[in-house]
Design a protein around this motif. Structure first.
Motif, short mmCIF file in Angstrom:
data_model
loop_
_atom_site.label_atom_id
_atom_site.label_comp_id
_atom_site.label_asym_id
_atom_site.label_seq_id
_atom_site.Cartn_x
_atom_site.Cartn_y
_atom_site.Cartn_z
N LEU A 9 50.38 32.30 42.71
CA LEU A 9 50.17 31.21 41.77
C LEU A 9 48.78 31.24 41.14
O LEU A 9 48.47 30.40 40.29
N ASN A 10 47.96 32.19 41.56
CA ASN A 10 46.59 32.34 41.02
C ASN A 10 45.79 31.04 41.12
O ASN A 10 45.18 30.58 40.17
N ARG A 11 45.82 30.45 42.29
CA ARG A 11 45.04 29.23 42.51
C ARG A 11 44.56 29.16 43.96
O ARG A 11 45.05 29.87 44.82
N ILE A 12 43.59 28.29 44.17
CA ILE A 12 42.99 28.10 45.49
C ILE A 12 43.06 26.62 45.83
O ILE A 12 42.67 25.77 45.02
N THR A 31 41.86 26.23 39.75
CA THR A 31 42.52 27.24 38.90
C THR A 31 41.51 27.73 37.87
O THR A 31 40.54 27.04 37.55
N ASP A 32 41.75 28.92 37.39
CA ASP A 32 40.87 29.49 36.37
C ASP A 32 41.63 30.61 35.69
O ASP A 32 42.26 31.42 36.38
N PRO A 33 41.61 30.68 34.38
CA PRO A 33 42.35 31.75 33.70
C PRO A 33 41.82 33.14 34.05
O PRO A 33 42.51 34.13 33.85
N ARG A 34 40.62 33.23 34.63
CA ARG A 34 40.07 34.53 35.02
C ARG A 34 40.63 35.02 36.35
O ARG A 34 40.44 36.18 36.70
N PHE A 35 41.31 34.15 37.10
CA PHE A 35 41.93 34.61 38.36
C PHE A 35 43.01 35.61 38.01
O PHE A 35 43.82 35.40 37.11
N ASP A 36 43.02 36.70 38.73
CA ASP A 36 44.05 37.72 38.53
C ASP A 36 44.60 38.06 39.91
O ASP A 36 44.20 39.05 40.51
N VAL A 37 45.48 37.22 40.40
CA VAL A 37 46.06 37.33 41.73
C VAL A 37 44.97 37.53 42.79
O VAL A 37 44.79 38.61 43.34
#
Length: 53
Positions: A9-12, A31-37
């Protein structure tokens, strides 16, 4: 404060623990759009052990 990485889900998730560390409550979701799995998260801090006696 523990963190849980939710890979797909690319979130913490950031959680609060109760005093007895028996339950956790979600405090916020990061969340952040820079997260990539994201697969690993680490936070280093000093911890002092308290003797309950």
């Amino acid at each position: 404060m523990p963190y849980v990485v939710q890979n797909g889900l690319n979130r913490i998730g950031e959680f609060d623990l109760d005093a007895k560390v028996g339950t956790a409550t979600l405090r916020r979701t990061i969340t952040d759009p820079r997260f990539d799995v994201p697969t690993t998260a680490a936070r280093v801090h000093r911890c002092r052990r308290v003797d309950p006696r």
